[in-house]
Design a protein around this motif. Sequence first.
Motif, short mmCIF file in Angstrom:
data_model
loop_
_atom_site.label_atom_id
_atom_site.label_comp_id
_atom_site.label_asym_id
_atom_site.label_seq_id
_atom_site.Cartn_x
_atom_site.Cartn_y
_atom_site.Cartn_z
N ALA A 5 0.83 -1.21 0.00
CA ALA A 5 0.00 0.00 0.00
C ALA A 5 0.86 1.25 0.00
O ALA A 5 0.57 2.21 -0.71
CB ALA A 5 -0.94 -0.01 1.21
N SER A 6 1.93 1.26 0.80
CA SER A 6 2.75 2.47 0.87
C SER A 6 3.52 2.69 -0.43
O SER A 6 3.77 3.82 -0.81
CB SER A 6 3.70 2.42 2.07
OG SER A 6 4.65 1.40 1.92
N THR A 8 2.39 1.98 -3.46
CA THR A 8 1.40 2.57 -4.37
C THR A 8 1.15 4.03 -4.00
O THR A 8 1.09 4.90 -4.87
CB THR A 8 0.08 1.78 -4.32
OG1 THR A 8 0.35 0.43 -4.67
CG2 THR A 8 -0.96 2.36 -5.25
N LEU A 9 1.02 4.31 -2.71
CA LEU A 9 0.80 5.68 -2.26
C LEU A 9 2.01 6.55 -2.58
O LEU A 9 1.86 7.69 -3.02
CB LEU A 9 0.49 5.71 -0.76
CG LEU A 9 0.20 7.08 -0.16
CD1 LEU A 9 -1.00 7.74 -0.86
CD2 LEU A 9 -0.07 6.95 1.34
N ALA A 10 3.20 6.02 -2.39
CA ALA A 10 4.41 6.78 -2.69
C ALA A 10 4.45 7.18 -4.17
O ALA A 10 4.76 8.32 -4.51
CB ALA A 10 5.65 5.96 -2.34
N GLN A 11 4.10 6.26 -5.05
CA GLN A 11 4.05 6.57 -6.48
C GLN A 11 3.01 7.63 -6.78
O GLN A 11 3.24 8.55 -7.56
CB GLN A 11 3.75 5.30 -7.28
CG GLN A 11 4.86 4.29 -7.28
CD GLN A 11 4.43 2.97 -7.92
OE1 GLN A 11 3.28 2.79 -8.30
NE2 GLN A 11 5.38 2.05 -8.01
N TRP A 12 1.87 7.51 -6.14
CA TRP A 12 0.77 8.46 -6.37
C TRP A 12 1.19 9.86 -5.94
O TRP A 12 0.98 10.84 -6.65
CB TRP A 12 -0.48 8.00 -5.62
CG TRP A 12 -1.69 8.81 -5.91
CD1 TRP A 12 -2.57 8.63 -6.93
CD2 TRP A 12 -2.17 9.93 -5.15
NE1 TRP A 12 -3.57 9.57 -6.86
CE2 TRP A 12 -3.34 10.38 -5.78
CE3 TRP A 12 -1.72 10.59 -4.01
CZ2 TRP A 12 -4.07 11.47 -5.31
CZ3 TRP A 12 -2.44 11.67 -3.55
CH2 TRP A 12 -3.60 12.09 -4.19
N ILE A 13 1.82 9.96 -4.75
CA ILE A 13 2.24 11.27 -4.24
C ILE A 13 3.31 11.89 -5.13
O ILE A 13 3.21 13.06 -5.52
CB ILE A 13 2.75 11.16 -2.78
CG1 ILE A 13 1.60 10.82 -1.84
CG2 ILE A 13 3.42 12.47 -2.35
CD1 ILE A 13 2.04 10.47 -0.43
N ARG A 16 2.12 13.38 -8.37
CA ARG A 16 1.23 14.54 -8.29
C ARG A 16 1.83 15.72 -7.53
O ARG A 16 1.41 16.86 -7.72
CB ARG A 16 -0.10 14.13 -7.65
CG ARG A 16 -0.93 13.29 -8.60
CD ARG A 16 -2.07 12.58 -7.89
NE ARG A 16 -2.92 11.87 -8.82
CZ ARG A 16 -2.61 10.71 -9.38
NH1 ARG A 16 -1.44 10.14 -9.14
NH2 ARG A 16 -3.45 10.10 -10.21
N GLN A 32 -1.67 9.66 12.84
CA GLN A 32 -1.66 9.10 11.49
C GLN A 32 -0.87 9.99 10.53
O GLN A 32 -0.17 9.49 9.64
CB GLN A 32 -3.09 8.89 11.00
CG GLN A 32 -3.80 7.81 11.79
CD GLN A 32 -5.29 7.77 11.57
OE1 GLN A 32 -5.88 8.73 11.08
NE2 GLN A 32 -5.89 6.66 11.93
N LEU A 36 2.26 8.55 8.45
CA LEU A 36 2.33 8.71 6.99
C LEU A 36 3.63 9.41 6.60
O LEU A 36 4.32 8.98 5.69
CB LEU A 36 1.13 9.50 6.48
CG LEU A 36 1.18 9.87 5.00
CD1 LEU A 36 0.95 8.63 4.14
CD2 LEU A 36 0.17 10.94 4.68
N MET A 40 6.47 7.54 4.43
CA MET A 40 6.72 8.06 3.07
C MET A 40 8.16 8.58 2.94
O MET A 40 8.82 8.34 1.94
CB MET A 40 5.72 9.16 2.71
CG MET A 40 4.30 8.66 2.46
SD MET A 40 4.18 7.52 1.06
CE MET A 40 4.01 5.96 1.89
#
Length: 154
Positions: A5-6, A8-13, A16, A32, A36, A40
């Motif tokens: 999950a992290s 995928t989130l790292a790529q998304w951040i 963008r 939280q 995060l 990250m």
Amino acid sequence: MLDDASGTLAQWITSRAPQGIHVTGHSQGGAQAQVLSAVMSDRDVPIASVTTFNPAGISRDVGNLANPSLIGAVEHRVSAGDIVSLAGRTYLDGDVVIYDLDTIDLSSPWALWSHILTAHVDQWSREGLYDLTSGYSTPVAPTPRSGEPVVVAG
């Protein structure tokens, strides 16, 4: 699971917000926000800033993940006497601003407990915080309680 999950989130951040994101949270959300930011930054994702309000602390293991060179300004704003801020083992390194709420009536033990319960329950019960009709395009500010300072950021 956290690694998947992290990632995928790292790529998304990074796709963008390559200069980093601004992370904020209140109470458990403050913990939280710190988790995060630590996770990250450990994955080479820059965090522009972290601002927490009466945050719970985080575990030392998670705190040790944080890469300070990738985390911008960190500020923890804590009201004196907030019980939630006593939880946890550590906080992300940064500035801590402690302020006293002069609206707390300390004349009886019930008044203090009433304040603590109201301070958290009231935040979640404000309809203005959950305006789903705006499509999240317009910031919605809750109405402050009597005695609360009003801060307008521009």
